[in-house]
Scaffold this active site. Structure first.
Site, PDB file in Angstrom:
ATOM      1  N   ARG A 251      -3.928 -10.212   4.448  1.00  0.00           N
ATOM      2  CA  ARG A 251      -4.319 -10.241   3.026  1.00  0.00           C
ATOM      3  C   ARG A 251      -3.157  -9.686   2.214  1.00  0.00           C
ATOM      4  O   ARG A 251      -2.789  -8.534   2.380  1.00  0.00           O
ATOM      5  CB  ARG A 251      -5.576  -9.371   2.850  1.00  0.00           C
ATOM      6  CG  ARG A 251      -6.088  -9.293   1.425  1.00  0.00           C
ATOM      7  CD  ARG A 251      -7.296  -8.353   1.347  1.00  0.00           C
ATOM      8  NE  ARG A 251      -7.829  -8.292  -0.006  1.00  0.00           N
ATOM      9  CZ  ARG A 251      -7.357  -7.493  -0.949  1.00  0.00           C
ATOM     10  NH1 ARG A 251      -6.349  -6.687  -0.704  1.00  0.00           N
ATOM     11  NH2 ARG A 251      -7.901  -7.500  -2.158  1.00  0.00           N
TER      12      ARG A 251
ATOM     13  N   LYS B 222       0.813  -1.224   0.000  1.00  0.00           N
ATOM     14  CA  LYS B 222       0.000   0.000   0.000  1.00  0.00           C
ATOM     15  C   LYS B 222       0.843   1.269   0.000  1.00  0.00           C
ATOM     16  O   LYS B 222       2.030   1.265   0.333  1.00  0.00           O
ATOM     17  CB  LYS B 222      -0.994  -0.030   1.163  1.00  0.00           C
ATOM     18  CG  LYS B 222      -2.138  -1.002   0.843  1.00  0.00           C
ATOM     19  CD  LYS B 222      -3.272  -0.965   1.816  1.00  0.00           C
ATOM     20  CE  LYS B 222      -4.384  -1.903   1.289  1.00  0.00           C
ATOM     21  NZ  LYS B 222      -5.419  -2.153   2.284  1.00  0.00           N
TER      22      LYS B 222
HETATM   23  N1  HH2 Z   1      -7.448  -3.703   0.601  1.00  0.00           N
HETATM   24  C1  HH2 Z   1      -7.731  -3.692  -0.709  1.00  0.00           C
HETATM   25  C2  HH2 Z   1      -8.826  -4.409  -1.214  1.00  0.00           C
HETATM   26  N2  HH2 Z   1      -9.593  -5.165  -0.402  1.00  0.00           N
HETATM   27  N3  HH2 Z   1     -10.065  -5.997   1.755  1.00  0.00           N
HETATM   28  C3  HH2 Z   1      -9.806  -6.046   3.059  1.00  0.00           C
HETATM   29  N4  HH2 Z   1     -10.544  -6.816   3.872  1.00  0.00           N
HETATM   30  N5  HH2 Z   1      -8.766  -5.339   3.606  1.00  0.00           N
HETATM   31  C4  HH2 Z   1      -7.957  -4.547   2.852  1.00  0.00           C
HETATM   32  O1  HH2 Z   1      -7.043  -3.899   3.407  1.00  0.00           O
HETATM   33  C5  HH2 Z   1      -8.219  -4.465   1.438  1.00  0.00           C
HETATM   34  C6  HH2 Z   1      -9.307  -5.221   0.921  1.00  0.00           C
HETATM   35  C7  HH2 Z   1      -6.866  -2.911  -1.646  1.00  0.00           C
HETATM   36  O2  HH2 Z   1      -5.859  -3.741  -2.185  1.00  0.00           O
HETATM   37  P1  HH2 Z   1      -5.881  -4.408  -3.666  1.00  0.00           P
HETATM   38  O3  HH2 Z   1      -6.997  -5.379  -3.806  1.00  0.00           O
HETATM   39  O4  HH2 Z   1      -4.540  -4.956  -3.968  1.00  0.00           O
HETATM   40  O5  HH2 Z   1      -6.081  -3.193  -4.640  1.00  0.00           O
HETATM   41  P2  HH2 Z   1      -7.318  -2.684  -5.471  1.00  0.00           P
HETATM   42  O6  HH2 Z   1      -8.397  -2.303  -4.508  1.00  0.00           O
HETATM   43  O7  HH2 Z   1      -6.779  -1.524  -6.248  1.00  0.00           O
HETATM   44  O8  HH2 Z   1      -7.788  -3.814  -6.364  1.00  0.00           O
END
Ligand code: HH2
Length: 295
Positions: free
Chosen positions: A256, A216
């Site tokens: 995660r 992040k």
């Molecule tokens: N962070 C993201 C997405 N989903 N779910 C939970 N429970 N906790 C988190 O911290 C979280 C999440 C963001 O990360 P990522 O999926 O890699 O990115 P994007 O939202 O751009 O797809």
């Protein structure tokens, strides 16, 4: 579906190490891996690779929640995630990362047994489908959430907001409830660090805690060189592992992550250390633990 792939985390269950949730983003625009797995076949292969690396759960998402992300129509999100969930759910436990009730329901029908809900609003869907639910804290929507977020006491406010949602879910009959501080969702660097430093406050609620710091932006900010150069998301492994290890040490039951193999190693190390101290890793805490919360 095999029993292992379908298993719900029992309240109070103990394990050698905490759980690792591997991220499968079937999106063109996710902040670190957008477009990396553009079709179902490559996304499924990526999910299987994460399982081979030791992922306990794979989290399939079809809509980015990064700051500034644009919402995806229901039909498009379904088109992205359903074939991937169908294929993976016979190999591993699958969660669906969505804020849309229609997508959550269809994902469960396709084999998902956990709804990862960054809006913390889908507990009724989880109750009616009989699956687990992750309540993540956020302020605002992806479009607005990083516009000057403010809290008087970020740790207490996040805990209280999550407890309120978790209590509603427990009343509705959801038997597996995870809480997640929502690192980076309407939080400054300092807010994120406070939430990590005081993760024990969430752990003490009795609900199992999920934490997502992987790659992040705040890790990039903190790792910036003297010339101000911020490492791109794919070069934030050190910060991702350090924060995952910190969270696990403070009692998170699941992290995660994008980088599964390295995180599984870190989780094993923390698990062994905790056992060496004569304790055990409690993954699924008492999901009605809100009764026990003090203050
Ligand atoms: N962070 C993201 C997405 N989903 N779910 C939970 N429970 N906790 C988190 O911290 C979280 C999440 C963001 O990360 P990522 O999926 O890699 O990115 P994007 O939202 O751009 O797809």
């Amino acid at each position: 579906m095999s029993d292992a792939a379908n298993s719900i985390v029992e309240p109070g269950s103990m394990a050698d190490r905490a759980l690792v949730m591997g991220i499968v983003n079937v999106t063109p625009d996710s902040f670190s891996d957008g477009g990396a797995w553009p079709d179902a076949a490559s996304a499924v292969q990526h999910g299987l690779d994460l399982v081979a690396q030791g992922a306990d759960i794979v989290d399939v998402g079809g809509e980015s929640s990064r700051p500034g992300a644009v919402a995806v129509p229901v039909e498009e999100e379904l088109r992205r995630v359903l074939p991937v969930i169908e294929a993976l759910s016979s190999h591993v436990r699958v969660s669906v990362d969505t804020v849309k009730p229609e997508v959550a329901e269809a994902a469960v029908a396709a084999g998902a047994t956990l709804i990862n809900d960054v809006s913390a609003s889908l507990w009724q869907v989880a109750a009616s489908c009989g699956v687990g639910w992750v309540a993540m804290h956020r302020r605002g929507t992806p479009t607005t959430m990083q516009d000057d977020p403010r809290y008087d006491d970020v740790v207490t406010e996040v805990r209280d907001a999550l407890l309120e949602r978790a209590a509603r879910a427990a009343e509705a009959g959801v038997s597996e409830i995870w809480i997640d501080p929502g690192i980076g969702f309407g939080k400054t660097v300092e807010h994120n660090l406070s939430l990590l430093a005081h993760l024990d406050v969430l752990v003490e609620t009795g609900f199992p805690v999920l934490v997502g710091t992987s790659r992040k932006a705040f890790l990039g900010t903190l790792a910036a060189g003297e010339d101000g150069t911020v490492p791109p998301p794919t070069e934030r492994l050190a910060g991702s592992l350090a924060t995952a290890t910190l969270a696990l040490h403070l009692g998170a039951g699941m992290v995660r992550v994008h980088d599964v193999a390295a995180t599984v190693q870190a989780a094993r190390l923390v698990g062994r250390t905790v056992q060496q101290a004569g304790e055990g890793v409690q993954v699924g805490r008492n999901s009605s633990g809100h009764d026990e919360v003090k203050g």
